[in-house]
Design a protein around this motif. Structure first.
Motif, short mmCIF file in Angstrom:
data_model
loop_
_atom_site.label_atom_id
_atom_site.label_comp_id
_atom_site.label_asym_id
_atom_site.label_seq_id
_atom_site.Cartn_x
_atom_site.Cartn_y
_atom_site.Cartn_z
N THR A 66 56.06 107.53 53.77
CA THR A 66 54.65 107.90 53.74
C THR A 66 54.06 107.88 55.15
O THR A 66 54.77 107.59 56.12
N VAL A 67 52.77 108.24 55.23
CA VAL A 67 52.07 108.26 56.51
C VAL A 67 50.84 107.36 56.38
O VAL A 67 50.11 107.44 55.38
N PHE A 68 50.65 106.49 57.37
CA PHE A 68 49.44 105.67 57.40
C PHE A 68 48.52 106.19 58.50
O PHE A 68 48.95 106.36 59.64
N PHE A 69 47.25 106.45 58.15
CA PHE A 69 46.26 106.79 59.15
C PHE A 69 45.27 105.63 59.22
O PHE A 69 44.65 105.29 58.20
N GLU A 70 45.14 105.02 60.37
CA GLU A 70 44.31 103.83 60.55
C GLU A 70 44.56 102.80 59.46
O GLU A 70 43.64 102.25 58.85
N GLY A 71 45.82 102.59 59.17
CA GLY A 71 46.20 101.54 58.25
C GLY A 71 46.22 101.92 56.78
O GLY A 71 46.71 101.17 55.95
N ALA A 72 45.67 103.11 56.43
CA ALA A 72 45.61 103.47 55.02
C ALA A 72 46.69 104.51 54.70
O ALA A 72 46.94 105.43 55.49
N ASP A 73 47.31 104.37 53.54
CA ASP A 73 48.36 105.28 53.10
C ASP A 73 47.73 106.61 52.66
O ASP A 73 47.00 106.66 51.67
#
Lengths: 288, 315
Positions: A66-73
């Motif tokens: 997955t990808v986390f942007f600013e800590g969120a999935d």
């Protein structure tokens, strides 16, 4: 402490699943993008670069990872992916082929309007973005199709910038432009990083461009991320890069040849200016 | 279409460009004389809004079998010029003669298109077949070539471009460089005397660029096909016989690559670049090193620097 804007975590993706001709486009790819970095991404045609960048703003869902942007999935069920596409702006290859509005201004307003900015904010953002990419006031009301190739490219970039992205991903932004057009566009992109702190990920086929521009360089080969290091370190792997259908910058080859001929030059340098300086030091400095 | 021309070996030293020109065939293959072309913009009522002169009084001659490169920034008129060579565009003023045929002679249109084939930037827009050999057969089929001969031509063209092993492949599964070589094979199968390549490598990675340029040079050297290459990559034109530089619709420079690339400052004023090795040599010369003008590639630069270093006793 350095701040991770985005984390790609074990991304895997195949095309043609179940068709018997399955082809792995991404094979366990992990990396981070730190705030304010300029990262180059190189790889031969079909190495998975474009597949990868489409996952970073959730246009394409990985098979696993997955990808986390600013800590969120970003692939969580309730994640606001629409807002994400504003924050992680993606400029496709040959983006001018996707222009469709009647005027440049309407074109650039489309993105912010779409992610839910109100009318006033949209227009202000569009105005600022058009100015930001260096287009003149006269073009605001012109149909984008009447502009030159380089100008259209700028309109396309402006329409992503108008969404005020924190990360800007560009897939071969300078492809097909003439040398001066390339230089202008690349220095504009560099300014986005330097003056506005936008994190940049730039896909390129020009080893010289990434050598000049990138703080860090990632190399894809057949779906795998094979190098992730400073450009100078990556380009020291000349033979491996050539096997992947890539190359080192011309300067690296020249310095390696000179070193082999007995000159006391630094063969790890990759830019024209650095190559000039090391050669001059060796040719005009104090003799050893 | 078989080997009909003898060429001197590809060396970068000396007056190579001039000597190669002498080995090209006699006579004139392409004669452009006083060519002028305007794009006329009209509003909804068909009133003229503005006129852009894309090509302005250009005259040039190309001999059969030459390898020609055309440089110029975006909007300099080079693609407009190229489109006149196979009669996609007609001159507003002046004439374009291809292999003795005036492009404005409507009866010769098909002959002209067969004589001068064109390859564009994006391979995906040019490939129509589901299978590689089918795509290459499309051109000769359209020309009414008998089936038996089509097969021969397809085989010959794919072999020349090194794509014969991929004849049964789907074009979708090829790399950019391979697709572009299939596009060129499709043009070759029509047995043209000349191929115009309009930025054929702009979308390719380094290996793809190398493959396409090598293929173009091989067609020129072994098949004697006249090549007209339009590009932004300066490194790709250093083997050309003659380089033409366009700026603002006018022909601003012509000469061997060495002659043209000696004029670094003028090229920069025209928003062009020079090959990286040439630029580095120019910078070093400016800083006082004793280097010759018009260095074209890395080998020449390294050789010149070694000479310079030895005479100084530095290596």
């Amino acid at each position: 402490m350095e701040e991770y804007k985005l984390i790609a975590d074990h991304l895997t993706y195949s095309y043609g699943k179940g068709s018997g001709r399955e082809r792995k486009a991404l094979d366990d790819v992990s990396f981070v993008l730190r705030k304010g970095e300029f990262v180059g991404l190189i790889g031969h045609t079909g190495s998975g670069k474009s597949t990868l960048v489409q996952q970073l703003n959730a246009l394409l869902k990985p098979d696993s990872g997955t990808v986390f942007f600013e800590g969120a999935d970003i692939f969580e069920k309730d994640y606001d992916r629409k807002a994400l596409r504003g924050k992680v702006g993606l400029v496709f290859q040959y983006p001018e082929h996707q222009l469709f509005e009647e005027t440049v201004f309407a074109e650039v307003c489309y993105g912010p309007k779409n992610i839910g900015m109100d009318r006033k904010a949209t227009e202000l953002a569009a105005y600022a973005a058009i100015k930001r990419v260096g287009l003149e006031d006269e073009v605001f009301d012109q149909p984008p199709f009447d502009l030159s190739g380089g100008q259209k490219r700028r309109v396309a970039i402006a329409s992503v910038l108008a969404m005020k992205p924190e990360i800007l991903i560009l897939d071969e932004p300078a492809a097909g432009l003439d040398p001066a057009g390339r230089m202008d566009l690349l220095s504009m992109i560099r300014e986005l990083k330097e003056k506005e702190g936008i994190t940049i990920l730039m896909v390129s086929h020009s080893m010289e461009d990434v050598a000049e521009m990138a703080d860090r360089l990632m190399v894809m080969d057949r779906g795998k991320l094979v190098f992730d290091d400073s450009p100078a370190k990556v380009f020291s792997h000349v033979e491996e890069l050539e096997e992947m259908g890539l190359a080192a910058p011309e300067m690296t080859y020249i310095l390696r040849d000179l070193k082999a001929a007995g000159f006391d030059v630094d063969p790890s340098l990759i830019t024209l200016k650095d190559a000039r300086d090391t050669i001059l030091r060796c040719m005009t400095g104090e003799k050893a | 279409m078989k080997k009909k021309k003898e060429k001197k070996s590809e060396k970068t030293g000396g007056n190579n460009a001039v000597s190669k020109k002498e080995t090209a065939g006699a006579g004139v293959f392409l004669d452009i004389s006083g060519l002028r072309y305007e794009y006329i913009r009209r509003d909804e009522e068909n009133n003229v809004e503005g006129i852009t002169t894309a090509v302005d009084d250009v005259s040039l001659k190309v001999r059969p079998g030459q390898f020609i490169a055309i440089l110029g920034h975006n909007g300099s008129g080079k693609s407009t010029l190229a489109k006149h060579i196979n009669a996609i565009l007609m001159p507003a003023e002046g004439t374009v003669t291809v292999d003795g045929m005036d492009t404005q002679d409507a009866e010769r249109l098909l002959d002209i298109r067969r004589t001068a084939g064109m390859v564009f930037q994006n391979p995906d827009n040019q490939i129509i077949g589901q299978v590689v050999d089918e795509d290459v057969a499309f051109g000769p089929e359209n020309m009414g070539v008998p089936t038996k001969e089509i097969e021969e031509r397809v085989e010959e063209s794919l072999k020349i471009l090194g794509m014969w092993n991929y004849r049964d492949a789907s074009p979708n599964r090829l790399s950019g460089g391979q697709k572009q070589r299939v596009s060129i094979a499709g043009v070759i199968a029509m047995h043209p005397k000349c191929i115009i390549l309009d930025e054929p490598t702009a979308m390719l990675d380094p290996k793809g660029r190398y493959e396409v340029i090598r293929a173009a040079r091989a067609l020129n050297e072994t098949e004697g096909i006249t090549i007209i290459l339009i590009t932004h990559y300066m490194e790709e034109v250093i083997h050309a016989d003659t380089v033409f530089v366009m700026d603002g619709g006018k022909l601003k420079m012509s000469g061997s690559p060495r002659e043209v690339f000696s004029r670094v400052e003028e090229l920069k004023e025209m928003r062009l670049a020079v090959p990286q090795a040439t630029e580095l040599a120019w910078e070093l010369k400016k800083a006082g090193l004793d280097l010759p003008d018009g260095i074209l590639d890395r080998k020449e630069l390294v050789k010149a620097l070694i000479k310079c270093g030895r005479s100084d006793g530095r290596i």
